[in-house]
Design a protein around this motif. Structure first.
Motif, short mmCIF file in Angstrom:
data_model
loop_
_atom_site.label_atom_id
_atom_site.label_comp_id
_atom_site.label_asym_id
_atom_site.label_seq_id
_atom_site.Cartn_x
_atom_site.Cartn_y
_atom_site.Cartn_z
N ALA A 14 0.83 -1.21 0.00
CA ALA A 14 0.00 0.00 0.00
C ALA A 14 0.87 1.27 0.00
CB ALA A 14 -0.93 0.00 1.20
N TRP A 15 2.02 1.20 0.67
CA TRP A 15 2.89 2.38 0.75
C TRP A 15 3.38 2.81 -0.62
CZ3 TRP A 15 5.10 5.73 4.42
CH2 TRP A 15 6.19 6.47 3.96
N ASN A 16 3.87 1.88 -1.42
CA ASN A 16 4.52 2.23 -2.69
C ASN A 16 3.62 3.00 -3.64
OD1 ASN A 16 6.93 1.10 -1.85
ND2 ASN A 16 6.60 -0.86 -2.89
N PRO A 17 2.40 2.51 -3.96
CA PRO A 17 1.55 3.30 -4.88
C PRO A 17 1.06 4.59 -4.26
CG PRO A 17 0.37 1.36 -4.07
CD PRO A 17 1.79 1.21 -3.63
N LEU A 18 0.85 4.61 -2.94
CA LEU A 18 0.42 5.84 -2.28
C LEU A 18 1.51 6.90 -2.38
CD1 LEU A 18 -1.64 7.37 -0.51
CD2 LEU A 18 -0.57 6.31 1.51
N GLN A 19 2.73 6.50 -2.13
CA GLN A 19 3.85 7.44 -2.23
C GLN A 19 4.00 7.98 -3.65
OE1 GLN A 19 7.88 5.83 -2.04
NE2 GLN A 19 8.43 7.41 -0.55
N SER A 20 3.87 7.09 -4.63
CA SER A 20 4.00 7.52 -6.04
C SER A 20 2.90 8.49 -6.43
CB SER A 20 3.99 6.30 -6.96
OG SER A 20 5.09 5.47 -6.71
N SER A 21 1.67 8.18 -6.03
CA SER A 21 0.54 9.03 -6.39
C SER A 21 0.67 10.42 -5.77
CB SER A 21 -0.76 8.35 -5.94
OG SER A 21 -1.87 9.14 -6.27
N LEU A 22 1.06 10.46 -4.50
CA LEU A 22 1.21 11.75 -3.83
C LEU A 22 2.38 12.54 -4.42
CD1 LEU A 22 0.53 10.72 -0.12
CD2 LEU A 22 -0.96 12.06 -1.62
N LYS A 23 3.44 11.84 -4.77
CA LYS A 23 4.59 12.52 -5.38
C LYS A 23 4.19 13.16 -6.70
CE LYS A 23 9.40 11.72 -6.76
NZ LYS A 23 10.48 10.68 -6.89
N SER A 24 3.36 12.46 -7.49
CA SER A 24 2.90 13.01 -8.77
C SER A 24 2.06 14.26 -8.58
CB SER A 24 2.08 11.95 -9.53
OG SER A 24 2.88 10.83 -9.84
N ALA A 25 1.39 14.35 -7.42
CA ALA A 25 0.57 15.53 -7.13
C ALA A 25 1.35 16.62 -6.42
CB ALA A 25 -0.64 15.11 -6.29
N GLY A 26 2.66 16.41 -6.26
CA GLY A 26 3.48 17.41 -5.60
C GLY A 26 3.40 17.36 -4.09
N CYS A 27 2.94 16.22 -3.55
CA CYS A 27 2.81 16.05 -2.10
C CYS A 27 3.83 15.03 -1.60
CB CYS A 27 1.40 15.61 -1.72
SG CYS A 27 0.11 16.77 -2.19
N LEU A 28 4.03 14.99 -0.31
CA LEU A 28 5.05 14.15 0.29
C LEU A 28 4.41 13.20 1.30
CD1 LEU A 28 8.16 13.78 0.30
CD2 LEU A 28 8.23 15.40 2.23
N LEU A 29 4.78 11.92 1.25
CA LEU A 29 4.33 10.94 2.23
C LEU A 29 5.44 10.73 3.26
CD1 LEU A 29 2.17 8.88 3.12
CD2 LEU A 29 3.29 7.19 1.66
N LEU A 30 5.10 10.90 4.53
CA LEU A 30 6.09 10.83 5.61
C LEU A 30 5.74 9.72 6.59
CD1 LEU A 30 6.32 14.65 6.49
CD2 LEU A 30 7.85 13.35 4.98
N THR A 31 6.78 9.11 7.16
CA THR A 31 6.58 8.16 8.26
C THR A 31 6.58 8.96 9.56
OG1 THR A 31 8.94 7.74 8.51
CG2 THR A 31 7.74 6.35 6.96
#
Length: 610
Positions: free
Chosen positions: A126-143
């Motif tokens: 779940a992390w990998n596609p979520l991170q990619s999608s947010l990165k494409s939108a200019g957002c950052l996924l953080l732990t």
């Protein structure tokens, strides 16, 4: 319904000023899972239930500065709507108009926004596609650590520390040493130096141990790291008795026992120094995956996962035998329930479930229930995963449908069965719906299919009879089931949704066959059996690939008064009659031996051919 306003305010305050100088985030994701990606949880891990008020087993919450949303699937639409207050918006996952979590976040948040999640609670898948999608939108996924819910949950329960018990080879069928040899053969084939095992049922199965850290699931909190030379067992050592140590000696295996909390440090060290790859499932949490150098990560389901799913001959025999004993208890309960209703004795969903547990508890090798009994009368039956509470409890009468989905844990297996009954006069609508559910259930139960076909391709077989009249159901058709383990077990299943780890069906896998139909606020229908995958023969056996079919091992009549026989084909009618004959021949000697004349008479009537 509990008010969530105060806890949401506290969470948002933390999001604006994260602990340990981590700055701030614009959205926080609260998954349902624990650090082992368990479906059912210990009380201290019910973080999503705490923040939302919704206590179903599946769902993900997202909290932003101004909104609070819950994504859950069709099994829980009704339940979530009833349990959540007005602070929350229900996102009906699986509906065509409902965006995914990553799509919603990408659309809602401004570029530069930060989204936080506890990496221990989200699988790498779940992390990998979520991170990619947010990165494409200019957002950052953080732990984010520590978990923000833990910081605001003032009366959070403590972690369970229940004792672990050994399971003898008499029930397990294979020693730990034998399993370890098979495991290392797979490791060598895949050029893996280390295998990370984080799923609790995999650890319990591999070590021939059982526990009780999670209600109804005979598992215990631990991790395993298996190398070509050693087995590292990360567990609270106070859970291990002398019997467990004797068990390991008898199984001819030596474990290096380490504290539960040392897993990350040990994995990081082994991953950095090992010669070849580190094998870790995409279903393991991202916090573990991130410790492994990217060039050494080998993502695939663990060899234990499939070894566990394909029961050995001892396990398979135990599964069949425990379903016979379970069938005796079910028949005793339904006969007792019918008598109570006829005699106008008060019985309700809760008292009925308690009585069923009593009947089960006197059966040989009984170890407890396998999940909270779904004892649902009338409209409560339309809530797919309903369980009775004092505030929702309804009487069981001859005026409404009654749906009972229940199961038990035995030393030699796990059961799960659903029967829907009417103790009075059902309506034409109820009879028609029930008959179409039954037609689908028989169609799947009598299907012949190629070896290694994925369960997803069988799902339509069970739905077609319902689809033919414009009906459907919002849950999967079949799940794997453990051997004195979790009632829901992968990697295989039968459903509309893609199961990425499904290896295809093989002989001695056990699954449920459970189509249904639910009319909101009126009634629910589900017919569920456990089936064993067995070999068969047809034509050229799919060009030599091999043919398989199902053997139904659940032993409990299906109520024939709910069937419109005119809607059944000869094949369907004969199939049901053969099943009922088998149930009668299997259970009647046991009831005679027990001098249970009342249940015997009920069984004889309920298994009459139609």
């Amino acid at each position: 319904m509990r008010s969530t306003g105060d806890v949401l305010a506290a969470l948002r305050k933390l999001m604006a000023n994260l602990p340990n100088s981590q700055g701030s985030i614009n959205a926080y994701i609260i998954p349902s899972e624990d650090a082992h990606q368990s479906e059912y949880l210990a009380k201290r891990d019910e973080r999503r239930a705490f923040i939302t008020g919704f206590d179903g087993s599946a769902g993900t919450a997202v909290v932003t500065e101004n909104e609070a949303l819950l994504w859950t699937d069709g099994r829980y639409y009704q339940q979530a709507s009833k349990q959540m207050d007005t602070n929350w918006t229900l996102m009906r996952d699986g509906q065509p108009t409902t965006p995914t979590i990553d799509a919603w976040l990408a659309k809602t948040l401004k570029p530069g926004s930060k989204v936080g999640v506890d990496a221990n609670l989200i699988p790498t898948r779940a992390w990998n596609p979520l991170q990619s999608s947010l990165k494409s939108a200019g957002c950052l996924l953080l732990t984010i650590s520590p978990n923000l819910i833990d910081l605001i949950w003032k009366d959070q329960p403590v972690a369970p520390r229940n004792p672990i018990i050994p399971l003898s080879v008499e029930y397990a069928g294979r020693s730990v040493a034998e399993k370890l040899v098979a495991m290392r053969e797979k490791m060598t084939d895949k050029r893996a130096s280390v295998v990370v095992v984080s799923a609790l049922d995999e650890i319990a199965w591999f070590l021939n141990l059982r526990g009780s850290d999670i209600d109804y699931n005979p598992v215990f909190f631990s991790y395993l790291l298996v190398t070509l030379d050693d087995v590292y067992f990360f567990v609270d050592e106070s859970k291990l008795s002398s019997a467990v140590n004797d068990h390991f000696r008898a199984n001819k295996v030596e474990l290096k026992i380490r504290p539960y909390g040392d897993i990350k440090e040990a994995l990081k060290s082994l991953a950095e120094t090992c010669e070849n790859r580190v094998w870790i499932s995409l279903g393991s949490n991202y916090a573990l995956s991130a410790l492994i150098p990217e060039e050494k990560r080998f993502h695939e389901i663990t060899p234990i996962n499939l070894m566990k799913a394909v029961k050995n001959e001892v396990e398979a025999a135990g599964m069949r035998q425990c379903h016979i004993r379970d069938g005796v208890a079910l028949c005793q309960y339904f006969a007792w329930l019918e008598r109570c209703i006829k005699e106008r004795r008060s019985v309700d969903e809760i008292s009925g479930a308690s009585q069923l547990e009593k009947f089960r508890s006197v059966q040989d090798k009984f170890m407890g229930l396998s999940f909270t009994t779904i004892s649902a009368s009338g409209p409560n039956g339309s809530i797919m995963h309903y369980h009775p509470l004092p505030e929702t409890n309804r009487p069981i009468t001859d005026k409404e449908m009654y749906l009972c989905d229940s199961g038990a844990q035995f030393l030699d297996g796990t059961t799960d069965v659903t029967r829907t009954l009417h103790f009075g006069t059902p309506t034409e609508e109820e009879i028609t719906a029930f008959t179409h559910v039954l037609k689908g259930q028989i169609a799947l139960g009598t299907a012949i299919f190629p070896r290694k076909v994925k369960g997803q391709f069988l799902d339509t077989i069970a739905r077609k009879a319902l689809w033919d009249v414009g009906l459907d159901y919002g849950h999967g058709t079949g799940h794997g089931i453990g051997h004195f383990l979790n009632v829901h077990e992968g990697p295989m299943g039968i459903g509309i949704r893609l199961m990425p780890d499904d290896p295809g069906l093989e002989e001695n896998m056990f699954l449920s066959n459970e189509p249904g139909y639910y009319k909101d606020e009126h009634f629910g229908i589900r017919i569920e059996d456990i089936v064993q995958v067995i070999p068969t023969s047809i034509g050229d056996n799919f060009n030599g690939r091999g043919a398989l079919c199902f053997r139904t091992i659940t032993m409990c009549p299906i109520q024939t008064k709910l069937i419109n026989v005119k809607l059944l084909t000869d094949k369907e009618r004969n199939s049901l009659n053969r099943y009922h004959q088998t149930v009668w021949e299997t259970l009647s000697p046991l009831l005679k031996k027990a001098n249970d004349a009342e249940t015997l008479a009920w069984l004889e009537r309920e298994t009459q051919p139609i």
